[in-house]
Design a protein around this motif. Sequence first.
Motif, PDB file in Angstrom:
ATOM      1  N   THR A 123       0.848  -1.213   0.226  1.00 33.64           N
ATOM      2  CA  THR A 123      -0.120   0.040   0.135  1.00 33.64           C
ATOM      3  C   THR A 123       0.878   1.323   0.051  1.00 33.64           C
ATOM      4  N   GLY A 124       1.969   1.267   0.670  1.00 29.38           N
ATOM      5  CA  GLY A 124       3.007   2.484   0.377  1.00 29.38           C
ATOM      6  C   GLY A 124       3.331   2.626  -0.902  1.00 29.38           C
ATOM      7  N   ALA A 125       3.472   1.913  -1.786  1.00 28.56           N
ATOM      8  CA  ALA A 125       3.817   1.918  -3.106  1.00 28.56           C
ATOM      9  C   ALA A 125       2.649   2.428  -3.942  1.00 28.56           C
ATOM     10  N   ILE A 126       1.586   1.815  -3.590  1.00 27.25           N
ATOM     11  CA  ILE A 126       0.275   2.488  -4.285  1.00 27.25           C
ATOM     12  C   ILE A 126       0.088   3.883  -3.797  1.00 27.25           C
ATOM     13  N   ILE A 127       0.072   4.218  -2.652  1.00 29.37           N
ATOM     14  CA  ILE A 127      -0.036   5.790  -2.369  1.00 29.37           C
ATOM     15  C   ILE A 127       0.915   6.719  -3.044  1.00 29.37           C
ATOM     16  N   ASN A 128       2.201   6.288  -3.036  1.00 29.77           N
ATOM     17  CA  ASN A 128       3.492   6.980  -3.581  1.00 29.77           C
ATOM     18  C   ASN A 128       3.199   7.101  -4.913  1.00 29.77           C
ATOM     19  N   LEU A 129       2.539   6.341  -5.854  1.00 28.61           N
ATOM     20  CA  LEU A 129       2.639   6.107  -7.222  1.00 28.61           C
ATOM     21  C   LEU A 129       1.534   6.565  -7.579  1.00 28.61           C
ATOM     22  N   CYS A 130       0.408   6.047  -7.254  1.00 26.39           N
ATOM     23  CA  CYS A 130      -0.927   5.957  -7.904  1.00 26.39           C
ATOM     24  C   CYS A 130      -1.839   7.358  -7.719  1.00 26.39           C
ATOM     25  N   GLN A 131      -2.704   7.700  -8.724  1.00 25.66           N
ATOM     26  CA  GLN A 131      -3.662   8.603  -8.449  1.00 25.66           C
ATOM     27  C   GLN A 131      -4.988   8.172  -8.128  1.00 25.66           C
ATOM     28  N   ARG A 132      -5.391   6.920  -8.570  1.00 29.81           N
ATOM     29  CA  ARG A 132      -6.631   6.249  -8.271  1.00 29.81           C
ATOM     30  C   ARG A 132      -6.274   4.847  -7.873  1.00 29.81           C
ATOM     31  N   VAL A 133      -7.229   4.206  -7.232  1.00 26.55           N
ATOM     32  CA  VAL A 133      -6.850   2.914  -6.739  1.00 26.55           C
ATOM     33  C   VAL A 133      -8.348   2.051  -7.258  1.00 26.55           C
ATOM     34  N   VAL A 134      -8.022   0.901  -7.898  1.00 25.12           N
ATOM     35  CA  VAL A 134      -9.237  -0.008  -7.730  1.00 25.12           C
ATOM     36  C   VAL A 134      -8.762  -1.276  -6.831  1.00 25.12           C
ATOM     37  N   TRP A 135     -10.022  -1.380  -5.919  1.00 26.28           N
ATOM     38  CA  TRP A 135      -9.885  -2.667  -4.760  1.00 26.28           C
ATOM     39  C   TRP A 135     -10.657  -3.762  -5.381  1.00 26.28           C
ATOM     40  N   LEU A 136     -10.118  -4.957  -5.924  1.00 27.87           N
ATOM     41  CA  LEU A 136     -10.768  -6.050  -6.140  1.00 27.87           C
ATOM     42  C   LEU A 136     -10.796  -7.178  -4.945  1.00 27.87           C
ATOM     43  N   ASP A 137     -12.049  -7.541  -4.977  1.00 25.88           N
ATOM     44  CA  ASP A 137     -11.932  -8.641  -3.732  1.00 25.88           C
ATOM     45  C   ASP A 137     -13.210  -9.574  -4.303  1.00 25.88           C
ATOM     46  N   LYS A 138     -12.685 -10.892  -4.365  1.00 28.07           N
ATOM     47  CA  LYS A 138     -13.330 -12.088  -4.716  1.00 28.07           C
ATOM     48  C   LYS A 138     -13.955 -11.792  -6.195  1.00 28.07           C
ATOM     49  N   GLY A 139     -13.013 -11.131  -6.950  1.00 31.08           N
ATOM     50  CA  GLY A 139     -13.413 -11.197  -8.316  1.00 31.08           C
ATOM     51  C   GLY A 139     -14.515 -10.070  -8.554  1.00 31.08           C
ATOM     52  N   GLU A 140     -14.753  -9.160  -7.621  1.00 34.62           N
ATOM     53  CA  GLU A 140     -15.736  -8.023  -7.752  1.00 34.62           C
ATOM     54  C   GLU A 140     -14.926  -6.701  -7.275  1.00 34.62           C
ATOM     55  N   ILE A 141     -15.239  -5.479  -7.871  1.00 32.25           N
ATOM     56  CA  ILE A 141     -14.726  -4.216  -7.359  1.00 32.25           C
ATOM     57  C   ILE A 141     -15.215  -3.882  -6.084  1.00 32.25           C
TER      58      ILE A 141
END
Length: 458
Positions: A216-234
């Motif tokens: 999550t540190g890399a995600i926060i540092n690099l990304c502008q938006r995030v898609v969270w997938l859980d069991k094949g669904e958003i």
Amino acid sequence: MSSNETIIRVDNIHKYYQVYDKPNDRLKQFIVPRFKKLIGQEGAKYFKEFKALNNVSFEVKKGETVGIIGRNGSGKSTLLQMICGTLTPTQGEIETRGRIAALLELGSGFNPEFTGRENVYMNATVLGLTTEEVNDRFDSIVEFADIGDFIDQPIKTYSSGMAVRLAFAVIAHVDADILVIDEALSVGDAFFVQKCMRFLRKFMENGTVLFVSHDTGAIINLCQRVVWLDKGEIKMIGEPKDISKEYLAAMYISHQDGTAPMSATNKNRSTVGLEQNSEPEDVKDMRLDFINTTQYRNDIEIIKFDENSEGFGSGGAVINSAHLLDENGERLAWVVGGENVTVRIECTSNTYMTSPIVGFLVKDRLGQHLFGDNTYLTYLEEPVHIAEGEVFVANFQFRMPVLPMGDYSMTVAIAEGSQQGHVQHHWMHDAIVLKSHSSSVSTGLVGVPMKKIEMTSL
């Protein structure tokens, strides 16, 4: 394409797989339904349906960096493979614009029997380059990969790190519009990862990136938006900090039988200079003597100064060496987090300098700036003048922060002018590499010494 134009559109994607309990069930499924259909009867199913992705929809704009997070088995890799065109959705549509370069599974896209050279040509051609274009860029690809004579050896003889080096070197030279990266940068030495991160950050200025990571540190540092997938669904789409908080909370709860998580974030930025007029209070963690007798002692290996490190500059001055020293001035091959150290940077001026600035910066494997400083503020009122051809040194004395386990690098530089406007004479990327082998830090980017910790009942 305008910056608001959609470059990736994922519309109502479903991906189902047939899972069989026994091998002969696969044969039954192939024969029996066809026979029943001939005689007008309903055919039985001999499989279970596994939904890898279910009703996934989102869009990515040109120039965006979008992260995708989720637990193992949530469908992240399946989604990326469909975006790249190596898998077909069971239902739904995916539209992309521009050239896509992907770094997915280790060695994906490579033929293990072919040499590295042959695979470069094959892979780059698949990504849209002509043979003439590959010829023009081949030397640069080999230099970026830095695998030496192995370029003419079969891929099957490569380590996982060498395969990633070559794969990343190819995608860095194909003029892609979209980069798709799936955890591949977790493999490789610190020097190469830093090189990749420099390329990635440069690419992100104009290109579009899909970045999959559990970090999550890399995600926060690099990304502008995030898609969270859980069991094949958003599960959620949103800001990196918000999604990461929810994701970490869900992960903690799932591992702690529903118990709400307790968290702490320890961050430190060391502020050090040369010959400060007043000495700050020396804060030593009162637990350090105990910690240093346990497996939690922060043992940090120091890879010696690399005079051939990548860099740039006008050449008005050059850095001769950089070292970490102990309190007695001896060079260190290892240092323990929490102990006093000195970073010593030796330089030579090639011109008369009226206001030199020497500094260092420690980064983690993602290129995140952890701590560092320079000499500017210390000598702001009385600038040091350096004659042409003179050798001079800058010393930074501080207590080494406690580093989580992993690889780190130290960049060193010499400039002339002010913080706001200066000439960069010599900048050396990754001049020193630090490897933290053990640590007492469980959260945060670095640990800071605790002067006092109390817990009392009221």
